[in-house]
Design a protein around this motif. Structure first.
Motif, PDB file in Angstrom:
ATOM      1  N   ILE A  61       0.838  -1.207   0.000  1.00 33.81           N
ATOM      2  CA  ILE A  61       0.000   0.000   0.000  1.00 33.81           C
ATOM      3  C   ILE A  61       0.872   1.257   0.000  1.00 33.81           C
ATOM      4  N   CYS A  62       1.920   1.278   0.808  1.00 37.43           N
ATOM      5  CA  CYS A  62       2.834   2.433   0.865  1.00 37.43           C
ATOM      6  C   CYS A  62       3.534   2.639  -0.477  1.00 37.43           C
ATOM      7  N   LEU A  68       1.868   6.459  -6.990  1.00 35.10           N
ATOM      8  CA  LEU A  68       0.740   7.296  -7.397  1.00 35.10           C
ATOM      9  C   LEU A  68       1.059   8.777  -7.201  1.00 35.10           C
ATOM     10  N   GLY A  69       1.723   9.101  -6.066  1.00 37.15           N
ATOM     11  CA  GLY A  69       2.097  10.490  -5.808  1.00 37.15           C
ATOM     12  C   GLY A  69       3.074  11.014  -6.834  1.00 37.15           C
ATOM     13  N   LEU A  70       4.067  10.189  -7.204  1.00 41.43           N
ATOM     14  CA  LEU A  70       5.043  10.589  -8.226  1.00 41.43           C
ATOM     15  C   LEU A  70       4.368  10.792  -9.583  1.00 41.43           C
ATOM     16  N   LEU A  75       2.479  14.325 -13.910  1.00 42.78           N
ATOM     17  CA  LEU A  75       1.413  14.807 -14.792  1.00 42.78           C
ATOM     18  C   LEU A  75       1.078  16.271 -14.508  1.00 42.78           C
ATOM     19  N   GLY A  76       1.119  16.637 -13.220  1.00 43.02           N
ATOM     20  CA  GLY A  76       0.860  18.034 -12.860  1.00 43.02           C
ATOM     21  C   GLY A  76       1.912  18.963 -13.423  1.00 43.02           C
ATOM     22  N   TYR A  77       3.182  18.533 -13.374  1.00 38.50           N
ATOM     23  CA  TYR A  77       4.267  19.356 -13.933  1.00 38.50           C
ATOM     24  C   TYR A  77       4.128  19.484 -15.438  1.00 38.50           C
TER      25      TYR A  77
END
Length: 259
Positions: A61-62, A68-70, A75-77
């Protein structure tokens, strides 16, 4: 069930006698519930296998959360970079169109004025507009380009180089209007403007309207340059004629004085 040591009644699942502290296992239990012996003894043994599975799940899970955070960050960048680039191009197309109009209008004013004071002001305005365009073109040459628009940006870079060359040549003509072969230089600018239109035609960057440049006042730049150089050449010819006239009068006066 009872404690074999003190006979105290025990609750199911306990590992120690609350009264005497004896450890509870199969040998210390009074056989009052023979069928429960195995379940009691096994309940006191740590469930290592279950704990290992839980730990493994937690690790998975971690790891998934980190990945997922990366991914979200990446994608945000990418979105931020693309959006910034498109806004930059939109601003560029608008600024260039406006500054080109100001640039050509300053040449118009130079062609109209005969007063030295007015001409000086208009020349200062012309130079200011020229510097503004050069600054815009140089500023946008250092932009960050998303891979998605790599080809379009190469075409945009070609457009900026062509326009900078045209502005530089136009400025030379304005500052040296009576130089030889000025007409040929103006024809060269006209040809380069046609090439500029061809470059603009293939640029397709969203939110940007570089086609405005093709119909902007740069289109009439050669005509305005020609008008200005004609005016300055007439002024030069008039000055030469005036100087020749004064020279002739001076010669006549000298001949008269000699007699």
């Amino acid at each position: 069930m009872k404690c074999i040591n003190c006979g105290n009644f025990l609750e199911e699942g306990v590992c120690f006698c609350e009264k005497c502290g004896t450890s509870i296992n199969a040998s210390t239990l009074e056989d009052t519930m023979p069928t429960a012996t195995n379940s009691i003894s096994t309940s006191c043994v740590p469930e290592k296998k279950n704990l290992g599975i839980a730990k493994h799940k937690k690790t998975l899970i971690c790891s998934f959360a980190i990945i997922l955070g990366l991914l979200v960050s990446f994608l945000g960048y990418r979105y931020y970079q693309e959006n910034t680039y498109l806004q930059t191009c939109s601003s560029l197309s608008s600024e260039l169109t406006n500054k080109n109009t100001d640039f050509v209008n300053s040449i118009k004013e130079l062609s109209k004025s005969s007063s030295k004071d007015i001409s000086s002001k208009n020349m200062a305005s012309f130079k200011e507009n020229k510097v503004s365009i050069e600054n815009i073109l140089q500023e946008y040459s250092s932009r960050s380009v998303p891979e998605k628009y790599d080809n379009e940006d190469k075409q945009l870079a070609a457009l900026l180089r062509q326009e900078l060359a045209i502005i530089t040549k136009a400025a030379f003509i304005i500052e040296n209007p009576t130089e030889p072969n000025i007409d040929a230089q103006i024809k060269e600018i006209k040809k380069e403007l046609e090439n500029l239109k061809g470059t603009i035609a293939v640029i397709s960057i969203p939110k940007s309207n570089f086609t405005l440049l093709a119909t902007s006042s740069l289109d009439i730049l050669p005509e305005q340059l020609l008008t200005y150089t004609r005016l300055k050449n007439r002024e030069k010819m008039n000055l030469l004629q005036h100087n020749n006239f004064l020279r002739s009068i001076n010669n006549l006066v000298q001949k008269y004085d000699a007699k």
